[in-house]
Design an enzyme around this catalytic site. Sequence first.
Site, mmCIF file in Angstrom:
data_model
loop_
_atom_site.group_PDB
_atom_site.id
_atom_site.type_symbol
_atom_site.label_atom_id
_atom_site.label_comp_id
_atom_site.label_asym_id
_atom_site.label_seq_id
_atom_site.Cartn_x
_atom_site.Cartn_y
_atom_site.Cartn_z
ATOM 1 N N HIS A 396 37.713 38.027 45.828
ATOM 2 C CA HIS A 396 37.168 39.381 45.875
ATOM 3 C C HIS A 396 36.720 39.893 44.504
ATOM 4 O O HIS A 396 36.082 40.943 44.399
ATOM 5 C CB HIS A 396 38.207 40.340 46.465
ATOM 6 C CG HIS A 396 37.605 41.393 47.351
ATOM 7 N ND1 HIS A 396 36.340 41.909 47.141
ATOM 8 C CD2 HIS A 396 38.089 42.029 48.448
ATOM 9 C CE1 HIS A 396 36.079 42.815 48.066
ATOM 10 N NE2 HIS A 396 37.117 42.906 48.872
ATOM 11 N N ASP A 400 31.758 40.059 47.429
ATOM 12 C CA ASP A 400 32.011 41.270 48.206
ATOM 13 C C ASP A 400 32.178 40.921 49.677
ATOM 14 O O ASP A 400 31.625 39.930 50.174
ATOM 15 C CB ASP A 400 30.864 42.260 48.044
ATOM 16 C CG ASP A 400 30.750 42.772 46.612
ATOM 17 O OD1 ASP A 400 31.795 42.839 45.931
ATOM 18 O OD2 ASP A 400 29.625 43.096 46.181
#
Length: 424
Positions: A396, A400
């Site tokens: 992450h 995204d």
Amino acid sequence: MPRFTFNLPDIGEGIAEAEIVAWHVKVGDMISEDQPLADMMTDKATVEMESPVSGVVTKVAGEAGDVIAIGAMLVEVEVAGEAKAETAEAAPLATEPAASIVEDENLHAPEPIFVAEVTPTSVATASAQPAAPAAETPGKVTASPAVRQRAKELGVDLTDVKAAGGHIRHADLDAFLSYGTQMGYRPVHATARRADEAVKVMGMRRRIADNMAASKRHIPHFTYVEEIDVTAIEAMRADLNANRGTKPKLTLLPMLIVAICKAIPQYPMMNARFDDDAGIVTRHGAVHLGMATQTDAGLMVPVIRDAQDRNIWQLATEITRLAEAARSGSAKSGELSGSTLTITSLGALGGITTTPVINRPEVAIIGPNKIVERPMFVGDRIEARKLMNLSISCDHRVVDGWDAASYVQALKKLIETPVLLFAD
């Protein structure tokens, strides 16, 4: 007599240390020149070290599982003759060591074990019996069909069970089981108790533990899962296999790899490696696809180089070649490193969904799950369709959620309309 010190040599790739996996000698052993001394493991492979001299072993560096620095003493040998050299270091190995792994294909589910529930009534009945329960006099046993069936399954002779009033109930059977276990009685289907076993985490298992811990410690994972209808692609695969001639038999994996590679140009952030120390993400143009493989030694990841340039038949051939190399222990270190994206699958053992751990320093890992057939609405009709959940775990920090979901949706479109896999 002179003593010869064998120091751990540089065994390639500029490593600083190696782990002792197994000793082939011990202190006091008489050894000959070229006799195996120990198996040493680097990050990628296991190397067998051989003695350059003959003599008696007087000292060893440690025990299996210990880590030894390059250049440190591995073995000390008392040699015969007038040899003057007391310390020597073997020349670096000229060839790449092979990883020794064996794939485990023998997975068996344990047989079910019946555990009797002990009720307060049964405990009281058991405690009231000073000796092993037994019928006081031979004669007719009275019990319900359910009790008789249960006793039969447990291998219990009801004439051995003592019951107040003569009619045997479940509580009486529970009491017999509870008391009988203390007296050495075991039901016929009971599994023998095994002794506790302490297993040292070492070798490849320790490498995997370290890598997985580093991945979860440094990477904030998130996992996205989508359901995909694989009915059409499975039908196409069956047709291709029926007309393959001398080509290798196709599994679903080569077709999934084609889809993975075909969708990458639109989502290049999925095929990347993140150097978090330098703060640089490298988005790779070529797809070097890691193929997670379970073995007796642990999880190995052989790499399909330039997967984007191979068709389904070439991919099937390369998958088979790498699997055979892994099983035979002939996989080279270069075939076990350098992946830019990894796929992991448990095949027929796969569950409904998985949350795979990223193969650091990559930023994504894809996990197809098992195929199940279920009823599904197709327009205004209900049809039997083959469905599969596809999991993807991403880093992450650099990927995204929207990008991961969009990439999986692109894969879904290609897989559900498989003719697109072969369209330019």
